[in-house]
Each structure stands twice: as structure tokens, then as C-alpha cells.
Design a protein around this motif. Structure first.
Motif, mmCIF file in Angstrom:
data_model
loop_
_atom_site.group_PDB
_atom_site.id
_atom_site.type_symbol
_atom_site.label_atom_id
_atom_site.label_comp_id
_atom_site.label_asym_id
_atom_site.label_seq_id
_atom_site.Cartn_x
_atom_site.Cartn_y
_atom_site.Cartn_z
ATOM 1 N N ARG A 49 37.859 28.691 28.825
ATOM 2 C CA ARG A 49 37.213 30.118 28.601
ATOM 3 C C ARG A 49 35.926 30.107 28.604
ATOM 4 N N THR A 52 34.842 29.837 32.345
ATOM 5 C CA THR A 52 35.296 30.857 33.301
ATOM 6 C C THR A 52 34.539 32.175 32.861
ATOM 7 N N THR A 53 33.455 32.049 31.805
ATOM 8 C CA THR A 53 32.483 33.224 31.372
ATOM 9 C C THR A 53 33.317 34.162 30.476
ATOM 10 N N LEU A 54 34.627 33.584 29.916
ATOM 11 C CA LEU A 54 35.213 34.632 29.211
ATOM 12 C C LEU A 54 34.438 34.566 27.648
ATOM 13 N N ARG A 74 28.500 37.290 36.646
ATOM 14 C CA ARG A 74 29.230 38.128 37.614
ATOM 15 C C ARG A 74 29.204 37.150 39.081
ATOM 16 N N ARG A 77 32.083 34.693 38.404
ATOM 17 C CA ARG A 77 33.505 35.550 38.552
ATOM 18 C C ARG A 77 33.796 35.854 40.160
ATOM 19 N N CYS A 78 32.789 35.929 41.049
ATOM 20 C CA CYS A 78 33.122 36.438 42.100
ATOM 21 C C CYS A 78 33.816 35.281 42.937
ATOM 22 N N VAL A 82 41.196 32.071 38.360
ATOM 23 C CA VAL A 82 41.657 31.687 37.054
ATOM 24 C C VAL A 82 43.196 31.948 36.848
ATOM 25 N N LEU A 105 39.823 44.828 42.123
ATOM 26 C CA LEU A 105 38.619 44.470 41.030
ATOM 27 C C LEU A 105 37.616 43.457 41.718
ATOM 28 N N HIS A 106 38.214 42.723 42.630
ATOM 29 C CA HIS A 106 37.160 41.883 43.563
ATOM 30 C C HIS A 106 36.380 42.839 44.577
#
Ligand SMILES: Nc1ncnc2c1ncn2[C@@H]1O[C@H](COP(=O)(O)OP(=O)(O)O)[C@@H](O)[C@H]1O
Ligand SMILES: [Mg+2]
Lengths: 310, 251
Positions: A49, A52-54, A74, A77-78, A82, A105-106
Motif C-alpha cells: 500500500r 503503490t501510494t495508497l 501521480r 501511478r501512471c 496493482v 481512468l488512465h
């Protein structure tokens, strides 16, 4: 010399009084399959987590492909895909619509994602079910759909949190095969509490428990770290097992004797003891002697002092 | 910038479109029953309220109630479901879109549900009654319905963000949302309250909404103050919803 894909430095995460990650240092090479092995509650999901920047860490730092998770969420996440521990599929969307939403979303356009989704559904063996809703899928199919979703935007790093937990052996093998087919094209970071999975899939393995990194290396390196002791399994003729177990147990170079019926398992201090044993067993009715291959489980037990908690 | 918002809102609209008929039947049944029971059945006993027949008196409130209830319910349950059950919010969060884009999409969805369902009930009520309203009354009514639905959608988002258990959501609805709607002059005029209570009731944004919306529709009298009151409350609720959702996600 390639740059590492994932680097953590003194990564620490506390939930109140509980330290779920404790000064975790890790480096994962680009293009490899890296396995993080640990029992339930070890801190694997917590680590994923954060990677993955959560979630933010309490202290320490993480870079993914050279970018810091705290300042470049950001951008990171590009380029990551995951597969979370829970399936997180949208059961009100068809399999295909699940992938399409993810593509949008991408920021992908229809002409970019249409063919890509066709290919992925084909690759994951789901093309025939693409207009069905995921709650009609088996566990293995759902998992493959989640993996397909994570791949839509062609990530450079793929994270899989316990990708095969709860699957039957056949589905598990299918997932392994899909993951293996991706090898080399991207960095793959997976967590598991199955030793076999780590052994089968991963180039390098890290073992963790209670938030700490215990050991890391290739499967072979980890096995080599076991003491020089070797384990033999000796099968005696009917009714002979007990007598010889006592005999072997009394010898100075034997450690850890266990017996199951006529099978005696003996751990020897070092290989030179073998000839002593052979002498002692002279004339005994022996059906079979075999050297037991060390497994990751042995490594795990020797490092943590306990079996893997399922 | 809002690509994420658009993508998620379109997803929600696709789901709504797939079940629109059953949703509308379910959502129209309740206010219609109330309308028939009280507005028509009890009409003879009640007579005129504030100079209007009782059925006319409650019609705007029933439409408003349907809209805000639908907005609230959609937001609260959808957020709870996507966060706690399906973990879809988490799957959105590992894409490049921002947390704000997600929450704004969800607010928009609740708002859209409110407007569509409110209009559906309005159409049914107008179809079965002889009352006709001039266009400008209807437009003025929308000045209340739009911020009202937005307000309740944001309130639903806040509830769905902070509450992890479905029982809690049900309880809050029973002890807070429904009383707030019913006490705001939906079934009776504010003058029925004891004089000392009236200023307190007036201070509620829901009162501004239900009272103001009825006046706008029935008499065409547009009061700027209640419109502002509802709009401002919606704005505050929006900022709060985005803030609270972002904070929850940062946990
Ligand atoms: N949100 C949370 N709040 C408090 N404790 C948590 C939270 N998430 C995980 N933990 C605790 O942190 C430890 C590590 O959990 P986790 O990372 O899920 O382990 P794993 O994925 O290896 O099973 C566990 O003891 C777990 O109970
Ligand atoms: Mg886990």
C-alpha cells in the motif's frame, strides 16, 4: 548496470502502537520478479500500500523508478499496475467494461484501449466471457481479470498482493503461468505466504515477519545460508525402525531424530558423518536411503524459528 | 483535469440506465402513496392550508423530499459500498486520477439521481392532479431543487465516508435525515410550531429548502434569501465532503 526499480530506505509504518513495518530496506532490480514472502500479518499488504501510494509511511523513503512516492504519486501511478489482495472488481460492470473504465481512468482514448483490451482478454483466457459480470466468474477467472485490468495501461512495474491466495491448485498454476509470461517485460513485485509460489516464480525473494526484513537473495542463496547440516531419510524393513532410531539417536554426530513407522529422519552435523552412520547401520535391513532436499520452508523455520502461519 | 470525474460519473450513469425502470417504480411508489393517502384521502378533513388545498400544499414538498432522499441515499450507500464492500474506490486510487476527482464524481452521481428521481415524481404528481404551474414557477422551483439535491448528495458522501457500518448509516437516516426533512414544513406550515421554536426551525437549511421551494412553485414568489441559504449550505457541504473524503483516504 540497470537502476533499481523499487528502493525503500528505513521504511517504517506504525498503526498507533503497532509497528507494521520496521526500518525496511529493500531494492528490486528492473525487469525481475521479486517475491516478498511472509506469514499473515507480517506487513506485506502494508508495504504494498505504501509502494503503490495508497498510504503514507510514518518515516523513511520509497522511490519507484527513481521517483519519490510522497512527491510524485501521480507520475508513479501512471506507470504501475496493482493487483490488490481483495479483488476490487466492479460487479455491476461486465468484464470488458471493468477494463474500459480502468483505461479511461488512465486517460486512454478508445482507439488506444480497444485493441489492447482485446489482446489482454485473449491472453488471460477471458475473451469468451467478456460481456459477463465478474460475480459469475470462478475465483481464478476473477483474479485473471484483475491482473488484466492492472496491465491495460502497460505498466512498468506490476504489484501483486497475494495473487493466488484462496485459489485451487489448478487456478494457481494458471495464474503463475500468466505471471511468468510477463517476465522480463516489466518489474514484478509480488507478495505471498506460499513458499512454493515464491520458489516457482521469483528471481529473488525477501523473507519478512513482524514488519522486519529477515533475509533476501535468490532461492539458492537462501538455501545455502542454512547451516551445513544435511537431512537423510532412511526407511527400514518392517519392525526395525524403532531399534535403529534409538541407535542413531545415541550417535555423537546425529541431531534431531524423528521416526514415522519405519522411516527415520536424521539430521547430520556435516556430511563427514555419513560414513560413520553407514558403519553403524552395517547389516541392517534398509529399504531406502535418501537425502532430503532443503526447502524454503526449512529456510523459513531456521530464520524465524517457526512454521509459516497460514 | 476532470477526466477521472467524468469517467466515474459515466460509469455510474451506465449503471443507472440499466436499472432505470425498476428504480423509478421504487422511488415513485413511496411519495405517491403519501400523496394519495394524505393529499387526496385526508383532503376533506384538512381543508385549506395557507390558502391552498392540502394536496397542493404537500405536492412540492413530496417532490423535494424524493429528490433529496434519492441524492442522499445514492451517495451514502454508493460510497459505503465502493469503499467497504467492493473496494472499487481503491482500484480508482491506484490510477493517476486524484482523490478529489473521485469524490466529485460521486457527489455528481448522487446529485443526478436526486434530480432525475425528483423530476419523475413531479411528472407523476402533475399527471394525476389538475394543478398546472407557469414555466417561471417551475424554473424558480429548480433554483431550490438543484442546490438542495447537491446539499443532500454532499451530506450522503460525508456519511458514507465516515461511517463504516451499514447499521450506523441506517440509524443516522432514521434519527437525523428523515426528521430533518419532515420537520421542515413538508406536511404542515411552520406557523404550527410554538413561536419560540420557529426561529430555530427557520435557521435550518432544510426549512429554507422545503418552504422556499413550495412558495416558488405554488405562488411564484421567489425569495432570494432562502435560495442563498440553501446554495451556501450546499457549497459548505461540498467543501466539507471533499475535505473529509480526502482526509479519510490519507489514513
Ligand atoms: N489499518 C490498520 N490499522 C491497524 N492495524 C493494521 C491496519 N492494517 C494492518 N494492520 C496490522 O498491521 C500488521 C500487518 O498487516 P498486513 O500488512 O495486512 O500484513 P500481511 O499483508 O502480511 O498479512 C497486522 O498486525 C495487522 O493487524
Ligand atoms: Mg496482506
Amino acid at each position: 548496470m540497470t537502476l533499481p526499480s523499487i528502493v525503500t530506505r528505513s521504511l517504517t509504518k506504525s498503526y498507533g502502537a503497532l509497528t507494521a513495518l520496521d526500518s525496511f530496506d529493500l531494492s528490486v532490480e528492473q525487469g525481475t520478479i521479486f517475491g516478498l514472502l511472509g506469514p499473515n500479518g507480517a506487513g506485506k499488504t502494508t508495504l504494498i500500500r505504501i509502494l503503490t501510494t495508497l498510504m503514507n509511511q510514518s518515516s523513511g523513503s520509497v522511490t519507484i523508478e527513481g521517483l519519490d512516492t510522497l512527491s510524485s504519486g501521480r507520475a508513479i501511478r501512471c506507470m504501475i499496475g496493482v493487483v490488490s489482495q481483495e479483488n476490487s472488481l466492479d460487479r455491476y460492470l461486465t468484464a470488458r467494461e471493468n477494463l474500459e473504465l480502468h483505461a479511461r481512468l488512465h486517460g486512454m482514448e478508445k482507439r488506444q484501449y480497444k485493441g489492447r483490451i482485446d489482446d489482454l482478454l485473449e491472453l488471460m483466457g477471458l475473451a469468451g466471457r467478456q460481456t459477463d459480470f465478474p460475480d459469475t466468474f470462478s475465483g481464478g477467472m476473477q483474479r485473471r481479470l484483475v491482473i488484466a485490468r492492472a496491465l491495460v495501461h502497460q505498466p512498468r512495474v506490476l504489484f501483486l498482493d497475494e495473487p493466488t491466495t484462496g485459489l485451487d491448485p489448478q487456478s494457481r498454476r494458471a495464474v503463475w503461468e500468466y505471471v511468468r509470461s510477463l517476465a522480463g517485460s516489466m518489474t514484478i513485485f509480488l507478495t505471498t505466504h506460499y513458499l512454493e509460489e515464491a520458489e516457482q516464480l521469483c528471481d529473488r525473494i525477501a523473507i519478512m515477519d513482524h514488519g522486519r526484513l529477515i533475509a533476501s537473495g535468490s532461492t539458492q542463496e537462501l538455501k545455502d545460508r542454512l547451516s551445513g547440516a544435511t537431512v537423510y531419510e532412511i526407511e527400514f524393513a518392517e519392525g526395525e525402525g524403532e531399534r535403529y532410531a534409538v541407535l542413531l539417536g545415541a550417535m555423537s554426530c546425529s541431531r534431531n531424530i524423528s521416526r514415522l513407522g519405519n522411516k527415520v529422519t536424521v539430521t547430520l552435523e556435516h556430511w563427514e558423518c555419513v560414513s560413520e552412520i553407514v558403519t553403524a547401520l552395517h547389516g541392517a535391513a534398509i529399504r531406502r536411503i535418501s537425502l532430503k532436499e532443503r526447502t524454503l520452508e526449512d529456510v523459513f523455520i531456521s530464520l524465524t524459528g517457526e512454521k509459516v502461519r497460514e | 483535469m476532470l477526466t477521472g470525474t467524468v469517467a466515474i460519473w459515466l460509469r455510474d450513469m451506465l449503471i443507472l440506465r440499466r436499472s432505470i425502470y425498476s428504480e423509478l417504480v421504487a422511488v415513485v411508489a413511496y411519495p405517491l402513496t403519501i400523496y394519495l393517502a394524505f393529499g387526496i384521502g385526508m383532503q376533506g378533513y384538512i381543508g385549506l392550508v395557507d390558502g391552498a388545498p392540502y394536496s397542493l400544499f404537500i405536492a412540492p414538498g413530496l417532490i423535494t423530499m424524493t429528490a433529496v432522499n434519492a441524492a442522499y441515499n445514492e451517495s451514502v450507500w454508493s460510497l459505503w459500498f465502493h469503499r467497504r464492500v467492493q473496494f472499487t474506490i481503491e482500484s480508482y486510487r491506484v490510477t493517476p486520477i486524484s482523490v478529489s476527482e473521485i469524490v466529485i464524481a460521486k457527489i455528481l452521481t448522487g446529485f443526478t439521481h436526486g434530480i432525475i428521481k425528483g423530476c419523475a415524481v413531479g411528472l407523476v404528481i402533475f399527471a394525476i392532479t389538475p394543478f398546472r404551474f407557469p414555466l417561471e414557477h417551475l424554473l424558480q422551483y429548480l433554483l431550490f431543487l438543484i442546490p438542495g439535491s447537491a446539499l443532500f448528495s454532499c451530506a450522503g458522501i460525508i456519511s458514507g465516508t465516515v461511517m463504516d457500518k451499514p447499521e450506523t448509516i441506517g440509524k443516522v437516516e432514521a434519527v437525523l435525515v428523515m426528521p430533518l426533512i419532515f420537520m421542515s414544513g413538508l406536511f404542515f406550515p411552520l406557523s404550527s410550531y410554538p413561536p419560540s421554536v420557529i426561529p430555530w426551525v427557520r435557521a435550518l437549511p432544510t426549512t429554507a429548502l422545503f418552504e422556499g421551494a413550495r412558495r416558488a412553485l405554488v405562488t411564484g414568489e421567489l425569495a432570494a434569501f432562502p435560495v442563498l441559504q440553501v446554495s451556501l449550505s450546499a457549497l459548505v457541504a461540498f467543501v466539507a465532503a471533499v475535505f473529509i473524503f480526502r482526509r479519510k483516504m490519507a489514513e
